[in-house]
Design an enzyme around this catalytic site. Structure first.
Site, PDB file in Angstrom:
ATOM      1  N   ARG A 159      60.568  69.589  71.259  1.00  0.00           N
ATOM      2  CA  ARG A 159      61.496  68.363  71.906  1.00  0.00           C
ATOM      3  C   ARG A 159      61.930  68.602  73.439  1.00  0.00           C
ATOM      4  O   ARG A 159      61.953  67.889  74.121  1.00  0.00           O
ATOM      5  CB  ARG A 159      62.906  67.842  71.032  1.00  0.00           C
ATOM      6  CG  ARG A 159      63.573  66.801  71.703  1.00  0.00           C
ATOM      7  CD  ARG A 159      64.234  66.176  70.786  1.00  0.00           C
ATOM      8  NE  ARG A 159      65.094  67.006  69.702  1.00  0.00           N
ATOM      9  CZ  ARG A 159      65.925  67.615  70.055  1.00  0.00           C
ATOM     10  NH1 ARG A 159      66.538  67.652  71.188  1.00  0.00           N
ATOM     11  NH2 ARG A 159      66.531  68.252  68.906  1.00  0.00           N
ATOM     12  N   ASP A 200      57.365  51.689  89.520  1.00  0.00           N
ATOM     13  CA  ASP A 200      56.585  51.557  88.637  1.00  0.00           C
ATOM     14  C   ASP A 200      54.931  51.518  88.975  1.00  0.00           C
ATOM     15  O   ASP A 200      54.730  50.621  89.736  1.00  0.00           O
ATOM     16  CB  ASP A 200      56.852  50.321  87.689  1.00  0.00           C
ATOM     17  CG  ASP A 200      55.797  50.076  86.442  1.00  0.00           C
ATOM     18  OD1 ASP A 200      54.616  50.788  86.422  1.00  0.00           O
ATOM     19  OD2 ASP A 200      55.992  49.713  85.237  1.00  0.00           O
ATOM     20  N   LYS A 204      47.777  53.365  80.519  1.00  0.00           N
ATOM     21  CA  LYS A 204      46.600  52.655  81.305  1.00  0.00           C
ATOM     22  C   LYS A 204      45.808  53.503  82.098  1.00  0.00           C
ATOM     23  O   LYS A 204      45.240  54.369  81.542  1.00  0.00           O
ATOM     24  CB  LYS A 204      47.590  51.744  82.042  1.00  0.00           C
ATOM     25  CG  LYS A 204      48.718  50.815  81.386  1.00  0.00           C
ATOM     26  CD  LYS A 204      48.081  49.890  80.238  1.00  0.00           C
ATOM     27  CE  LYS A 204      49.097  49.372  79.493  1.00  0.00           C
ATOM     28  NZ  LYS A 204      50.508  49.425  79.162  1.00  0.00           N
TER      29      LYS A 204
END
Ligand SMILES: Cc1ncc(COP(=O)(O)O)c(C=O)c1O
Length: 398
Positions: free
Chosen positions: A59, A186, A211
């Site tokens: 983690r 973004d 993407k």
């Protein structure tokens, strides 16, 4: 006492922890371990303290994930990067790390990705965060929202989803900083190939790495490129909330990243040709693509994207089309796939009103400018002739 360990014990430990041989693998392997062993506990203690390079726990970090982060940081011209299990996890983390909390304000572009819009309007609003949605192209509107709200964050998309507005990142960074806000961008649609927001003054550059960065439609991932200071904040936050990227996904994303320039070059060329072709089509009433001379931010895009192209995304409206007609059009396509994603090697079409912006009310969609007749197109790397004939056939059928 038995010398030889039992079969059960050997089954668990056999073959493990063989000291590494003296070679360097050409490509980063997938490290799937959760924990790590050190010569002694002091070494582990030093790694925990950050005084020795190493790993502690999955983690916290992982060598495959770190390789992906290093590659993104390099391509985004940033000090560092932090990877996430999805683009949405990255957006959520970026807002928190930038200081968004109860009683603070966020100024955000109205035409952001639907889930981002909903994240702001649900989770953050419920947390008592004040929201001001603005047209990021209108700098006077952005300035008065920043001034009046005392916002801690200005949030925009470098190329907006799905209306393809291009944000003037250098000007917005200057505005945000003048009023004490951080600029979060973004950068999913532009990808590091077209734009490095950090070089233009942005504080964080966020990606849905699902993407263009990964590029093959086979992995969900997010990543934020940032300064050393912001990377540290993001890292500390992620240690607590744990929205980390797994090593398998990091490996796929890192592998995808290697062909980003090749893919995007072709996608930009294909999108340009599709946009020009659609603008002349009698059934198409509007085409949103920054590569068209008629696009309101065409010159800005040319300057910001360094002549590399205008991206692989566009959107268009079909004359008199409602939801049913758009669905028939999408079902008639044979090569362009009606799948709810973008930035893949495959050409993709999507109906924003029923997918990416489904979570908005019809009134909110109307306010943003997303009509029921709007189609979003993501150019793949296929032959443009095949894409055009596919679109031609579907437009004739619908
Ligand atoms: C511009 C943009 N940002 C963020 C996201 C969210 O990314 P993810 O689906 O990887 O969580 C998307 C998803 O479509 C997107 O288009």
């Amino acid at each position: 006492m038995k010398n030889k360990k039992s079969f059960e014990t050997r089954a668990v430990h056999a073959g493990e922890r063989v000291p590494p041989a003296d070679f360097t693998p050409v490509t980063t392997p997938i490290w799937t371990t959760v924990g790590y062993l050190y010569e002694n506990m002091d070494d582990l203690d030093a790694v925990f303290d950050g005084n020795k390079r190493g790993q502690v726990y999955l983690r916290y970090s992982n060598p495959t994930v770190e390789a992906f982060e290093a590659a993104v940081a390099e391509l985004e011209a940033a000090d560092g990067a932090q990877a996430y299990s999805s683009g949405m996890a990255a957006i959520h983390a970026a807002l928190l790390a930038a200081g968004v909390k109860a009683g603070t304000s966020v100024v955000a572009a109205l035409d952001v990705y639907g889930a981002t819009f909903s994240l702001l309007h649900s989770l953050f609003k419920n947390m008592d965060v004040n929201l001001r949605m603005v047209d990021a192209i209108n700098h006077a509107e952005v300035e008065s929202a920043l001034k009046e709200s005392g916002a801690v964050v200005l949030y925009v998309e470098s190329i907006s989803n799905p209306l393809l507005k291009v944000a003037d990142i250098p000007a917005l960074a200057e505005l945000a900083h003048r009023y004490g806000a951080a600029l979060l961008v973004d950068n999913t649609f532009a990808a590091p190939y077209l734009l490095n927001p950090i070089s233009h003054g942005a504080d964080m550059s966020i990606h849905s790495a699902t993407k263009y960065i990964s590029g093959h439609g086979d992995v969900l991932a997010g990543v934020i490129a940032a300064s050393k200071e912001n990377k540290k904040k993001l890292f500390e936050l992620n240690k607590l909330v744990g929205g980390v990227l797994g090593p398998f996904e990091a490996w796929l994303a890192l592998r995808g990243l290697k062909t980003l320039p090749l893919r995007m070059k072709q996608q930009c060329q294909n999108a340009q040709q599709v946009a020009e072709w659609l603008s002349k089509h009698p059934r198409v009433t509007k085409v949103n693509y920054p590569g068209l001379a008629a696009h309101p931010q065409h010159e800005l895009a040319e300057k910001l994207f360094q002549g590399r192209g205008y991206g692989g995304m566009l959107s268009f409206e079909i004359e008199g089309a409602d939801k049913a007609k758009i669905f028939r059009f999408m079902e008639s396509l044979k090569i362009c796939l009606p799948a709810t994603t973008l930035g893949d090697v495959y050409s993709l079409v999507l109906h924003p009103a029923t997918s990416s912006h489904r979570s908005l009310t019809p009134e909110q969609r109307a306010q943003v400018g997303i009509s029921d007749g709007l189609v979003r197109f993501s150019a793949g790397i296929e032959s443009v002739e095949d894409i055009l004939s596919d679109l031609e056939g579907a437009l004739a059928a619908g």
